[in-house]
Design a protein around this motif. Structure first.
Motif, PDB file in Angstrom:
ATOM      1  N   ARG A 130       0.868  -1.102   0.064  1.00 47.72           N
ATOM      2  CA  ARG A 130       0.039   0.071  -0.175  1.00 47.72           C
ATOM      3  C   ARG A 130       0.891   1.126  -0.106  1.00 47.72           C
ATOM      4  N   ARG A 131       2.187   1.227   0.468  1.00 51.02           N
ATOM      5  CA  ARG A 131       2.958   2.255   0.449  1.00 51.02           C
ATOM      6  C   ARG A 131       3.629   2.306  -0.842  1.00 51.02           C
ATOM      7  N   GLY A 132       3.326   1.609  -1.884  1.00 54.29           N
ATOM      8  CA  GLY A 132       3.997   1.359  -2.995  1.00 54.29           C
ATOM      9  C   GLY A 132       5.400   0.735  -3.192  1.00 54.29           C
ATOM     10  N   GLU A 133       5.760  -0.172  -2.123  1.00 52.48           N
ATOM     11  CA  GLU A 133       6.928  -0.701  -2.033  1.00 52.48           C
ATOM     12  C   GLU A 133       6.778  -2.180  -2.481  1.00 52.48           C
ATOM     13  N   ARG A 134       7.922  -2.917  -2.879  1.00 48.54           N
ATOM     14  CA  ARG A 134       7.792  -4.418  -3.110  1.00 48.54           C
ATOM     15  C   ARG A 134       8.126  -5.259  -1.960  1.00 48.54           C
ATOM     16  N   LEU A 135       7.795  -6.249  -1.724  1.00 47.65           N
ATOM     17  CA  LEU A 135       8.215  -7.164  -0.476  1.00 47.65           C
ATOM     18  C   LEU A 135       8.266  -8.729  -0.961  1.00 47.65           C
ATOM     19  N   TYR A 136       9.253  -9.084  -0.874  1.00 47.46           N
ATOM     20  CA  TYR A 136       9.456 -10.611  -1.106  1.00 47.46           C
ATOM     21  C   TYR A 136       9.986 -11.272   0.155  1.00 47.46           C
ATOM     22  N   SER A 137       9.378 -12.540   0.467  1.00 47.74           N
ATOM     23  CA  SER A 137       9.713 -12.979   1.923  1.00 47.74           C
ATOM     24  C   SER A 137      11.027 -13.675   1.799  1.00 47.74           C
ATOM     25  N   MET A 138      11.565 -13.892   2.895  1.00 46.31           N
ATOM     26  CA  MET A 138      12.962 -14.299   2.962  1.00 46.31           C
ATOM     27  C   MET A 138      13.148 -15.397   2.068  1.00 46.31           C
ATOM     28  N   HIS A 139      12.545 -16.589   2.173  1.00 50.21           N
ATOM     29  CA  HIS A 139      12.950 -17.584   1.089  1.00 50.21           C
ATOM     30  C   HIS A 139      12.666 -17.399  -0.131  1.00 50.21           C
ATOM     31  N   ALA A 140      11.583 -16.529  -0.639  1.00 54.82           N
ATOM     32  CA  ALA A 140      11.524 -16.194  -1.912  1.00 54.82           C
ATOM     33  C   ALA A 140      12.666 -15.422  -2.514  1.00 54.82           C
ATOM     34  N   ASN A 141      13.277 -14.348  -1.744  1.00 55.05           N
ATOM     35  CA  ASN A 141      14.404 -13.745  -2.078  1.00 55.05           C
ATOM     36  C   ASN A 141      15.805 -14.804  -2.334  1.00 55.05           C
ATOM     37  N   GLU A 142      15.925 -15.609  -1.281  1.00 57.07           N
ATOM     38  CA  GLU A 142      16.791 -16.720  -1.392  1.00 57.07           C
ATOM     39  C   GLU A 142      17.033 -17.692  -2.714  1.00 57.07           C
ATOM     40  N   GLY A 143      15.695 -17.828  -3.139  1.00 55.39           N
ATOM     41  CA  GLY A 143      15.383 -18.721  -4.180  1.00 55.39           C
ATOM     42  C   GLY A 143      15.795 -17.982  -5.320  1.00 55.39           C
ATOM     43  N   LEU A 144      15.358 -16.742  -5.600  1.00 54.53           N
ATOM     44  CA  LEU A 144      15.638 -15.695  -6.640  1.00 54.53           C
ATOM     45  C   LEU A 144      17.077 -15.669  -6.883  1.00 54.53           C
ATOM     46  N   LYS A 145      17.968 -15.502  -5.918  1.00 54.18           N
ATOM     47  CA  LYS A 145      19.269 -15.127  -5.694  1.00 54.18           C
ATOM     48  C   LYS A 145      20.010 -16.453  -6.273  1.00 54.18           C
ATOM     49  N   GLU A 146      19.524 -17.709  -6.092  1.00 49.90           N
ATOM     50  CA  GLU A 146      19.987 -18.708  -6.370  1.00 49.90           C
ATOM     51  C   GLU A 146      19.967 -18.827  -8.053  1.00 49.90           C
ATOM     52  N   VAL A 147      18.652 -18.406  -8.515  1.00 41.62           N
ATOM     53  CA  VAL A 147      18.447 -18.620  -9.924  1.00 41.62           C
ATOM     54  C   VAL A 147      19.668 -17.552 -10.600  1.00 41.62           C
ATOM     55  N   TYR A 148      19.758 -16.373 -10.179  1.00 43.84           N
ATOM     56  CA  TYR A 148      20.570 -15.229 -10.785  1.00 43.84           C
ATOM     57  C   TYR A 148      22.034 -15.782 -10.761  1.00 43.84           C
ATOM     58  N   LYS A 149      22.463 -16.618 -10.006  1.00 41.36           N
ATOM     59  CA  LYS A 149      23.831 -17.233  -9.792  1.00 41.36           C
ATOM     60  C   LYS A 149      23.993 -18.046 -10.990  1.00 41.36           C
ATOM     61  N   LYS A 150      23.053 -18.761 -11.706  1.00 42.98           N
ATOM     62  CA  LYS A 150      23.043 -19.532 -12.918  1.00 42.98           C
ATOM     63  C   LYS A 150      22.691 -18.785 -14.093  1.00 42.98           C
ATOM     64  N   GLU A 151      23.311 -17.923 -14.650  1.00 42.06           N
ATOM     65  CA  GLU A 151      22.925 -17.137 -15.812  1.00 42.06           C
ATOM     66  C   GLU A 151      22.228 -17.771 -16.782  1.00 42.06           C
ATOM     67  N   SER A 152      22.607 -18.992 -17.283  1.00 45.39           N
ATOM     68  CA  SER A 152      21.823 -19.936 -18.270  1.00 45.39           C
ATOM     69  C   SER A 152      20.258 -20.107 -17.843  1.00 45.39           C
ATOM     70  N   LEU A 153      20.091 -20.018 -16.607  1.00 46.02           N
ATOM     71  CA  LEU A 153      18.646 -20.243 -16.307  1.00 46.02           C
ATOM     72  C   LEU A 153      17.863 -18.925 -16.258  1.00 46.02           C
ATOM     73  N   LEU A 154      18.461 -18.126 -16.705  1.00 48.28           N
ATOM     74  CA  LEU A 154      17.711 -16.624 -16.688  1.00 48.28           C
ATOM     75  C   LEU A 154      16.828 -16.632 -18.274  1.00 48.28           C
ATOM     76  N   GLN A 155      17.267 -17.438 -19.243  1.00 44.61           N
ATOM     77  CA  GLN A 155      16.496 -17.566 -20.372  1.00 44.61           C
ATOM     78  C   GLN A 155      15.301 -18.406 -20.214  1.00 44.61           C
ATOM     79  N   GLU A 156      14.336 -18.114 -20.586  1.00 44.49           N
ATOM     80  CA  GLU A 156      12.890 -18.573 -20.351  1.00 44.49           C
ATOM     81  C   GLU A 156      12.907 -20.038 -20.845  1.00 44.49           C
ATOM     82  N   GLN A 157      13.250 -20.332 -22.281  1.00 42.74           N
ATOM     83  CA  GLN A 157      13.065 -21.487 -22.849  1.00 42.74           C
ATOM     84  C   GLN A 157      14.058 -22.500 -21.987  1.00 42.74           C
TER      85      GLN A 157
END
Length: 214
Positions: A130-157
């Motif tokens: 409601r304040r216009g901020e984005r909030l991802y929970s702890m494990h959601a953030n951790e999971g996304l960080k792991e994906v970004y470590k593997k650049e090849s996984l950032l390709q949708e296909q």
């Protein structure tokens, strides 16, 4: 300032708990609820104002003409009528590729893993959004960080190929499903094998699962 919130989860007990928690903070809010995709679609179709939706990723089997199968597809439907409304998506899926797919497809204002959800976090998420901020929970953030470590996984296909391999799809079936040539599918799989340092498709799926990507 009052607002209208739609809560959708296919478990009535969870819906009731969400409403109980949020009504403690937002007595002036209009809180609508649904326990099926059809009920949620009906609210969207008939409401003239919806400021926020709190929706679960797993919503059971769709039974509407819209053929909505999950919370992500519901959000797409919801946003066609209410493009400026906020989205809080909750999921029990801890696989990082699923989280990345949710994040990429709808970029919700809040993404919460069920293992993280508490009364305080739920209130914080609504307040932040409601304040216009984005909030991802702890494990959601951790999971996304792991994906970004593997650049090849950032390709949708590549993400889709891994998810289909996990479901037991053969190369030709993956090719037909993703509208890629078999050689293109094999080339992408070869690159993923190199990324994860494995020799075969079975080892690739196993390694991806061991590292928590699916």
């Amino acid at each position: 300032m009052s607002f209208t919130l739609l809560i959708i989860d296919d478990h009535q007990m969870i819906v009731d708990w969400y409403k109980y928690v949020l009504q403690q903070v937002y007595q002036d809010a209009t809180i609508l609820s649904a326990t099926s995709i059809a009920e949620g679609v009906a609210h969207v179709d008939h409401c003239t104002r919806l400021d926020m939706v709190l929706v679960d990723y797993n919503l059971g089997k769709g039974d509407t003409e819209a053929e909505i199968a999950n919370g992500v597809e519901f959000v797409h439907y919801f946003r066609r009528k209410f493009p400026k409304a906020d989205v809080i998506l909750v999921t029990g899926h801890e696989g990082t590729l699923v989280l990345y797919t949710i994040h990429k497809k709808i970029v919700p204002q809040a993404l919460l893993l069920k293992i993280d959800v508490t009364e305080d976090l739920l209130k914080q998420a609504v307040q932040a959004v409601r304040r216009g901020e984005r909030l991802y929970s702890m494990h959601a953030n951790e999971g996304l960080k792991e994906v970004y470590k593997k650049e090849s996984l950032l390709q949708e296909q590549n993400v889709q190929i891994l998810l289909l391999l996990d479901k037991g799809f053969k190369i030709k079936e993956i090719s037909d499903t993703l509208f890629l040539s078999e050689s293109a599918v094999n080339k992408r799989i070869a690159g993923l094998k190199q990324t994860f340092d494995v020799l075969d498709n079975g080892g690739l799926v196993k390694k991806v699962k061991e590292e928590g990507f699916i």
